[in-house]
Scaffold this motif. Structure first.
Motif, PDB file in Angstrom:
ATOM      1  N   ALA A 169      39.170  41.257  54.269  1.00  0.00           N
ATOM      2  CA  ALA A 169      39.602  40.261  55.252  1.00  0.00           C
ATOM      3  C   ALA A 169      38.511  39.246  55.548  1.00  0.00           C
ATOM      4  O   ALA A 169      38.770  38.035  55.654  1.00  0.00           O
ATOM      5  N   ASP A 170      37.251  39.711  55.660  1.00  0.00           N
ATOM      6  CA  ASP A 170      36.146  38.790  55.940  1.00  0.00           C
ATOM      7  C   ASP A 170      35.915  37.832  54.775  1.00  0.00           C
ATOM      8  O   ASP A 170      35.638  36.646  54.974  1.00  0.00           O
ATOM      9  N   CYS A 171      36.011  38.344  53.559  1.00  0.00           N
ATOM     10  CA  CYS A 171      35.796  37.486  52.392  1.00  0.00           C
ATOM     11  C   CYS A 171      36.951  36.501  52.212  1.00  0.00           C
ATOM     12  O   CYS A 171      36.729  35.341  51.837  1.00  0.00           O
ATOM     13  N   GLN A 172      38.187  36.931  52.494  1.00  0.00           N
ATOM     14  CA  GLN A 172      39.306  35.998  52.411  1.00  0.00           C
ATOM     15  C   GLN A 172      39.139  34.859  53.415  1.00  0.00           C
ATOM     16  O   GLN A 172      39.366  33.690  53.084  1.00  0.00           O
ATOM     17  N   LYS A 173      38.738  35.204  54.627  1.00  0.00           N
ATOM     18  CA  LYS A 173      38.525  34.178  55.650  1.00  0.00           C
ATOM     19  C   LYS A 173      37.435  33.205  55.222  1.00  0.00           C
ATOM     20  O   LYS A 173      37.575  31.979  55.356  1.00  0.00           O
ATOM     21  N   SER A 174      36.354  33.751  54.664  1.00  0.00           N
ATOM     22  CA  SER A 174      35.248  32.907  54.212  1.00  0.00           C
ATOM     23  C   SER A 174      35.683  32.004  53.064  1.00  0.00           C
ATOM     24  O   SER A 174      35.353  30.814  53.029  1.00  0.00           O
ATOM     25  N   MET A 175      36.439  32.553  52.114  1.00  0.00           N
ATOM     26  CA  MET A 175      36.896  31.749  50.977  1.00  0.00           C
ATOM     27  C   MET A 175      37.770  30.585  51.430  1.00  0.00           C
ATOM     28  O   MET A 175      37.593  29.452  50.975  1.00  0.00           O
ATOM     29  N   LYS A 176      38.682  30.864  52.323  1.00  0.00           N
ATOM     30  CA  LYS A 176      39.583  29.806  52.793  1.00  0.00           C
ATOM     31  C   LYS A 176      38.816  28.705  53.518  1.00  0.00           C
ATOM     32  O   LYS A 176      39.150  27.520  53.403  1.00  0.00           O
ATOM     33  N   SER A 177      37.761  29.090  54.252  1.00  0.00           N
ATOM     34  CA  SER A 177      36.955  28.078  54.950  1.00  0.00           C
ATOM     35  C   SER A 177      36.205  27.178  53.984  1.00  0.00           C
ATOM     36  O   SER A 177      35.829  26.053  54.320  1.00  0.00           O
ATOM     37  N   LEU A 178      35.972  27.690  52.745  1.00  0.00           N
ATOM     38  CA  LEU A 178      35.265  26.918  51.717  1.00  0.00           C
ATOM     39  C   LEU A 178      36.223  26.220  50.758  1.00  0.00           C
ATOM     40  O   LEU A 178      35.778  25.597  49.787  1.00  0.00           O
ATOM     41  N   GLY A 179      37.517  26.330  51.030  1.00  0.00           N
ATOM     42  CA  GLY A 179      38.505  25.721  50.150  1.00  0.00           C
ATOM     43  C   GLY A 179      38.715  26.490  48.869  1.00  0.00           C
ATOM     44  O   GLY A 179      39.185  25.934  47.866  1.00  0.00           O
ATOM     45  N   LEU A 180      38.387  27.775  48.872  1.00  0.00           N
ATOM     46  CA  LEU A 180      38.571  28.632  47.699  1.00  0.00           C
ATOM     47  C   LEU A 180      39.784  29.526  47.902  1.00  0.00           C
ATOM     48  O   LEU A 180      40.123  29.887  49.028  1.00  0.00           O
ATOM     49  N   SER A 181      40.414  29.909  46.803  1.00  0.00           N
ATOM     50  CA  SER A 181      41.617  30.735  46.886  1.00  0.00           C
ATOM     51  C   SER A 181      41.293  32.190  46.565  1.00  0.00           C
ATOM     52  O   SER A 181      40.775  32.489  45.476  1.00  0.00           O
ATOM     53  N   PRO A 182      41.609  33.137  47.470  1.00  0.00           N
ATOM     54  CA  PRO A 182      41.388  34.560  47.185  1.00  0.00           C
ATOM     55  C   PRO A 182      42.235  35.075  46.020  1.00  0.00           C
ATOM     56  O   PRO A 182      41.961  36.154  45.503  1.00  0.00           O
ATOM     57  N   GLN A 183      43.244  34.303  45.618  1.00  0.00           N
ATOM     58  CA  GLN A 183      44.099  34.716  44.503  1.00  0.00           C
ATOM     59  C   GLN A 183      43.624  34.166  43.159  1.00  0.00           C
ATOM     60  O   GLN A 183      44.192  34.498  42.125  1.00  0.00           O
ATOM     61  N   ASN A 184      42.603  33.327  43.201  1.00  0.00           N
ATOM     62  CA  ASN A 184      42.054  32.742  41.983  1.00  0.00           C
ATOM     63  C   ASN A 184      40.795  33.514  41.580  1.00  0.00           C
ATOM     64  O   ASN A 184      39.786  33.447  42.283  1.00  0.00           O
ATOM     65  N   PRO A 185      40.815  34.266  40.468  1.00  0.00           N
ATOM     66  CA  PRO A 185      39.648  35.075  40.084  1.00  0.00           C
ATOM     67  C   PRO A 185      38.365  34.263  39.945  1.00  0.00           C
ATOM     68  O   PRO A 185      37.279  34.747  40.289  1.00  0.00           O
ATOM     69  N   GLU A 186      38.479  33.025  39.450  1.00  0.00           N
ATOM     70  CA  GLU A 186      37.288  32.190  39.312  1.00  0.00           C
ATOM     71  C   GLU A 186      36.703  31.843  40.679  1.00  0.00           C
ATOM     72  O   GLU A 186      35.483  31.862  40.872  1.00  0.00           O
ATOM     73  N   ASP A 187      37.578  31.541  41.650  1.00  0.00           N
ATOM     74  CA  ASP A 187      37.113  31.254  43.008  1.00  0.00           C
ATOM     75  C   ASP A 187      36.485  32.492  43.645  1.00  0.00           C
ATOM     76  O   ASP A 187      35.487  32.394  44.367  1.00  0.00           O
ATOM     77  N   VAL A 188      37.070  33.659  43.383  1.00  0.00           N
ATOM     78  CA  VAL A 188      36.529  34.902  43.940  1.00  0.00           C
ATOM     79  C   VAL A 188      35.131  35.162  43.378  1.00  0.00           C
ATOM     80  O   VAL A 188      34.208  35.531  44.118  1.00  0.00           O
ATOM     81  N   SER A 189      34.947  34.935  42.088  1.00  0.00           N
ATOM     82  CA  SER A 189      33.626  35.121  41.471  1.00  0.00           C
ATOM     83  C   SER A 189      32.613  34.153  42.062  1.00  0.00           C
ATOM     84  O   SER A 189      31.455  34.531  42.320  1.00  0.00           O
ATOM     85  N   LYS A 190      33.034  32.918  42.270  1.00  0.00           N
ATOM     86  CA  LYS A 190      32.132  31.940  42.871  1.00  0.00           C
ATOM     87  C   LYS A 190      31.761  32.362  44.287  1.00  0.00           C
ATOM     88  O   LYS A 190      30.592  32.271  44.690  1.00  0.00           O
ATOM     89  N   HIS A 191      32.752  32.847  45.039  1.00  0.00           N
ATOM     90  CA  HIS A 191      32.482  33.284  46.406  1.00  0.00           C
ATOM     91  C   HIS A 191      31.542  34.486  46.422  1.00  0.00           C
ATOM     92  O   HIS A 191      30.674  34.586  47.314  1.00  0.00           O
ATOM     93  N   ASP A 192      31.690  35.396  45.468  1.00  0.00           N
ATOM     94  CA  ASP A 192      30.768  36.533  45.369  1.00  0.00           C
ATOM     95  C   ASP A 192      29.317  36.053  45.348  1.00  0.00           C
ATOM     96  O   ASP A 192      28.453  36.593  46.049  1.00  0.00           O
ATOM     97  N   LEU A 193      29.051  35.042  44.525  1.00  0.00           N
ATOM     98  CA  LEU A 193      27.681  34.539  44.414  1.00  0.00           C
ATOM     99  C   LEU A 193      27.240  33.820  45.677  1.00  0.00           C
ATOM    100  O   LEU A 193      26.067  33.882  46.060  1.00  0.00           O
ATOM    101  N   ILE A 194      28.149  33.111  46.321  1.00  0.00           N
ATOM    102  CA  ILE A 194      27.815  32.459  47.594  1.00  0.00           C
ATOM    103  C   ILE A 194      27.428  33.511  48.626  1.00  0.00           C
ATOM    104  O   ILE A 194      26.445  33.354  49.364  1.00  0.00           O
TER     105      ILE A 194
END
Length: 660
Positions: A169-194
């Motif tokens: 839930a925390d990572c989904q909230k963070s991704m959405k605030s950055l304009g990233l999609s939790p359903q997009n594997p590439e966005d999730v990988s990018k968020h992991d590094l952030i």
């Protein structure tokens, strides 16, 4: 920061809570005596382990139930009394006590907590903790603060700094605030590094605020990248490291290409680097095994010749006793390292060639770069792996291997470099813009036609370029592009085609159709200081090992690179590096044989002597003397046209040609 120790140990102690009498046989005098006899100057010791067990009287964490003493404190006191540094090991991403808090666990896209099924039979599979949890970070702060308050701290070695596709839930909230999609594997990988980068910054700042002189290292994703992603790329993460450590056990997991690839990226800025292998024959946690002496020598010599210090991984028995046979072997190697240190301290790497990294921070496919690595090692050229932020003017020649991503800004930077006399080799889709369907590096001298429809295709070398290679129509086994040479360029090789592509209803012989004819397209083109190759020569070399690919690159380099740092008659199995140190030029030579002796592992157990080594080493001034270190054998030499011509009669294992 002072120069780091050359001879280090990383001491694991991941001890199950079901084991009794932990540390019961620990003797601080015997402990330090064993280390001193082996020549160890620094050792990473454990505050806690992956089981979440602490080895000191903590009020924050959980003391190992089998421990009846302050094992961490006793180790620090004993080590410091003998002048041995003692950075503190502290795991982050795997910690089973912390994992009892289910809110701190990662959640993957399938909803699995901690990346591990509750009844997972994989014995070494720890649960993954999410680094995007403020409460977990506060827990870490409390433990780190407690350690700093209790002991004199040389540094912290934080382990498992990584995310693995967390969509909690925390990572989904963070991704959405950055304009990233939790359903997009590439966005999730990018968020992991952030997340990792933010975590490193917060913990680094906390440690430095409370213990300013402490070393801080985060063991996690230190993979080279192309430098495009400034928010989560390696250049950003490096800001929160006092030094670089490259964990690389070249047995089952990493292989012998891993360390040289990483070190030739990280040491281009002359950062302080520590290379880490292990005493284990197999992988971490391998009780009851010992690495071959020849393998340990090869790996450690490889580190110092690349400007790296050494850290050998070990694991202490639960009762707190070091294995003396292990340290006898480590001592054999460290005695040789100590003998060579005077020619290693504060030395600087020199390189002719800069090779662009192909991958971004979330893309771990190093195939083209690994192919380039093998070629450069075997051809004995001096090189760096570089990213888009590097100063190109440092290099006489740039290589863009196979599919290096280049935007218009980098294309302009390369164009400026070429206008000032720089040289360039590019292959396949390097510099290709998929949107415009054209090459944005105009100096390549080619126009894009299409993806070559034939796999394999064929390449026919022009006589002037082919030299002494057989006059064959050579099969190229991977996908290539078809290009047209623009007017005024020199065609070095032409594209050929087979009769057909092989298919279920149209095939010939065992593999593929033979050569039918030339297509009229170019395969290799020279445009002044630039050579373009339409094939994936680097990827094909690391995948298939066809020498033709290396021969092509060797010929291209010979056409473009004037006065390389060295020329030699060494076999391709030997490795060399060129370093400078005040008034000295130092050329390291290394020769051990790595063989695939099992289905899983490459093994080193052979030193193969080299006889009558002839070298031409570029040197600005006539040296006063040339000798072989550490034996101090004087070498006869001649100086001509900016090169030292020298012959080494015999070398076994590792040696250094020193020009003063």
């Amino acid at each position: 920061m002072e120069e780091l120790s050359y001879r280090q140990i990383h001491l694991d102690f991941h001890t199950s809570p079901v084991i009794p009498k932990v540390g019961a046989d620990f003797d601080p005098v015997e402990f330090t005596a064993t280390l001193k006899k082996a020549g160890v100057e620094s050792i990473n010791i454990f505050a806690k382990c992956h089981h979440g067990m602490c080895y000191y009287p903590t009020k924050v964490g959980r003391v190992h139930p089998g421990l009846k003493r302050d094992l961490l404190g006793e180790m620090i006191t004993a080590l410091h009394a003998e002048g041995i540094k003692a950075p503190i090991y502290f795991p982050i991403g795997w910690e089973e006590v912390a994992a009892e808090n289910l809110n701190w666990l990662e959640v993957n896209a399938d909803g699995v907590l901690g990346g591990k099924d509750p009844f997972c039979a994989e014995v070494n599979r720890w649960r993954d903790l999410c680094l995007n949890k403020d409460s977990y970070l506060e827990f870490i702060f409390e433990q780190v603060s407690e350690i700093i308050s209790l002991y004199p701290v040389d540094g912290f070695w934080f382990d498992i700094i990584s995310q693995h596709g967390c969509v909690c839930a925390d990572c989904q909230k963070s991704m959405k605030s950055l304009g990233l999609s939790p359903q997009n594997p590439e966005d999730v990988s990018k968020h992991d590094l952030i997340v990792v980068t933010r975590f490193m910054k917060k913990l680094y700042t906390f440690v430095k605020d409370n213990c300013p002189e402490a070393l801080v290292f985060f063991n996690g994703d230190l993979a080279p990248d192309n430098g495009y992603d400034r928010e989560s790329g390696m250049n950003e993460r490096a800001k929160y490291l006092t030094h670089i450590e490259i964990e690389s056990l070249p047995s089952e997991t990493w292989g012998y290409n891993h360390f040289p690839l990483y070190v030739n990226y990280h040491n281009r800025k002359n950062a302080q680097i520590i290379g880490m292998n292990g005493k284990f024959h197999n992988v971490w946690g391998d009780f009851g095994s010992l690495r071959n002496l020849e393998a340990l020598e090869y790996e450690c010599f490889r580190m110092i010749m690349n400007g790296s210090k050494i850290c050998i991984g070990d694991q202490m028995h639960p009762r707190g006793v070091l294995d003396k046979d292990v340290y006898e072997r480590i001592g054999q190697v460290y005695a040789q390292i100590e003998e060579r240190e005077p020619w290693c301290r504060a030395s600087k790497k020199q390189a002719d060639i800069g090779i662009f990294m192909v991958n971004g921070p979330t893309d771990k496919d190093f195939t083209p770069n690994e192919g380039a690595l093998r070629m450069m090692l075997e051809l004995h050229h001096q090189f760096d792996f570089i990213d888009c932020e590097d100063d190109l003017q440092k290099y006489k020649l740039l290589i863009l291997p196979d599919n290096a991503r280049i935007d218009s800004k980098i294309a302009e930077k390369i164009s400026a470099y070429l206008k000032q006399g720089g040289k360039l080799i590019a292959s396949c889709r390097s510099g290709f813009d998929a949107d415009s369907q054209e090459f944005i590096i105009k100096e390549l001298g080619v126009e894009y036609i299409e993806t070559n429809p034939y796999i394999p295709s064929y390449i026919v070398l022009e006589d002037s370029f082919r030299g002494d290679l057989p006059a064959l129509e050579y099969a190229m086994y991977q996908e290539s592009v078809s290009v047209k040479a623009i007017a005024g360029t020199q065609i070095l090789a032409q594209e050929g085609r087979p009769y057909f592509n092989r298919s279920y209803d149209r095939f010939c012989s065992h593999r593929h159709f033979p050569f039918e004819c030339l297509t009229g397209n170019a395969s290799i083109v020279r445009n002044g200081n630039v050579i373009y190759i339409a094939n994936q020569v680097f990827s094909e070399y690391i995948e298939l090992g066809a020498r033709l690919n290396r021969d092509i690159i060797e010929k291209c380099i010979n056409l473009l690179l004037d006065a390389p740092l060295m020329r030699t008659n060494l076999p391709s199995s030997a490795e060399v590096t060129y370093r400078t140190q005040q008034d000295k030029t130092i050329v390291h030579i290394l020769h051990y044989i790595a063989e695939k002796k099992s289905r899983r592992m490459t093994v080193v157990d052979t030193r193969l002597p080299l006889i009558d080594i002839q070298m031409q080493i570029r040197c600005e001034k006539v040296p006063q003397r040339v000798y072989l270190a550490p034996t101090m054998e004087e070498l006869h030499f001649e100086y001509k046209d900016g090169y030292v011509f020298v012959e080494v009669p015999k070398l076994v294992g590792h040696g250094m040609v020193v020009m003063e």
